[in-house]
Design an enzyme around this catalytic site. Sequence first.
Site, PDB file in Angstrom:
ATOM      1  N   GLU A 194       0.774  -1.176  -0.023  1.00 28.00           N
ATOM      2  CA  GLU A 194      -0.153  -0.004  -0.194  1.00 28.00           C
ATOM      3  C   GLU A 194       0.987   1.313  -0.061  1.00 28.00           C
ATOM      4  O   GLU A 194       0.446   2.337  -0.837  1.00 28.00           O
ATOM      5  CB  GLU A 194      -0.863   0.121   1.161  1.00 28.00           C
ATOM      6  CG  GLU A 194      -2.140  -1.122   1.279  1.00 28.00           C
ATOM      7  CD  GLU A 194      -2.677  -1.377   0.066  1.00 28.00           C
ATOM      8  OE1 GLU A 194      -2.977  -0.338  -0.924  1.00 28.00           O
ATOM      9  OE2 GLU A 194      -3.184  -2.554  -0.254  1.00 28.00           O
TER      10      GLU A 194
ATOM     11  N   HIS B 257       1.881   2.062  -3.524  1.00 29.30           N
ATOM     12  CA  HIS B 257       0.902   2.577  -4.299  1.00 29.30           C
ATOM     13  C   HIS B 257       1.112   4.136  -4.038  1.00 29.30           C
ATOM     14  O   HIS B 257       1.020   4.778  -4.764  1.00 29.30           O
ATOM     15  CB  HIS B 257      -0.621   2.109  -3.827  1.00 29.30           C
ATOM     16  CG  HIS B 257      -0.903   1.039  -4.405  1.00 29.30           C
ATOM     17  ND1 HIS B 257      -0.881   0.585  -5.889  1.00 29.30           N
ATOM     18  CD2 HIS B 257      -1.321  -0.262  -4.157  1.00 29.30           C
ATOM     19  CE1 HIS B 257      -1.272  -0.317  -6.206  1.00 29.30           C
ATOM     20  NE2 HIS B 257      -1.733  -0.979  -5.153  1.00 29.30           N
TER      21      HIS B 257
END
Length: 276
Positions: A131, A134
Amino acid sequence: MNTLKVILLLASLSGLLILAGYFVARGTGVVIALVFSALMNFGSYWYSDSIVLRMYSAREVPHAEAPVLHNSVEALAARAGLPKPRIYLISNDVPNAFATGRNEDHAAVAVTSGIQKILDRDELEGVLAHELSHIKHKDILISTMAATVASAVVLLSRWAVFFGNDEGGGMIPAIAMAVIAPVAATVIQMAISRSREYDADAGSARITGKPEALASALRKLSAASRANPMNVNPSTAHMFIVNPLSGDFLRTLFSTHPPIEKRIERLLAMKAAPKE
């Protein structure tokens, strides 16, 4: 290579938007399409994070309540050269996670309450690093732009049926646009999403140095999702680390995620590759 692919896909999506606008009202329609897309992207840029967090009743958790999450995210963010994002918890036993936010300084990582029940520390850090990757590569912005432009293409394509007979060049081409453009836009949007997942997996492996941990986490998360699909809005499915609707069963052009087996295979290949 993936970056070039994403640029080309976004350019294709923009081309579809302009074409849809042309069928609505020729030159004027193109201007309308661009303005419409800009307004939608502006709204998504500023408000999409708060919207999706509210959608899943996510609440920001203090350090005292989730010390493992906070300590892991803080250490991984420092390793990735990022500010520590806010941490949110979604009360849901189905294990999953996503990142949101318009940039590095306004980012958040959200995990479900079920994720710590099935993952060990290394696996959880692999997911969190995914994450963070990202966030670092601005995938949230790219995915939001792709989803917004795709939605604009779908809407303008429908308008083309009503206006195509007068200004857009005829009813038959307008109907063809209304049928083909939404499908093409969706295919392109999903291709962008799949490409960013591969890159985030690789980013996680670089941050943690443990690609096998993320591979193990993906295997567990996918199995849990297949056994108990999460009740989510399909428009947000691409945000989660594994497909929350039903694992990775969608192995077609319309899948938001690459097949789990392919992702695991790539991660294990990174583990097996000799270090320079």
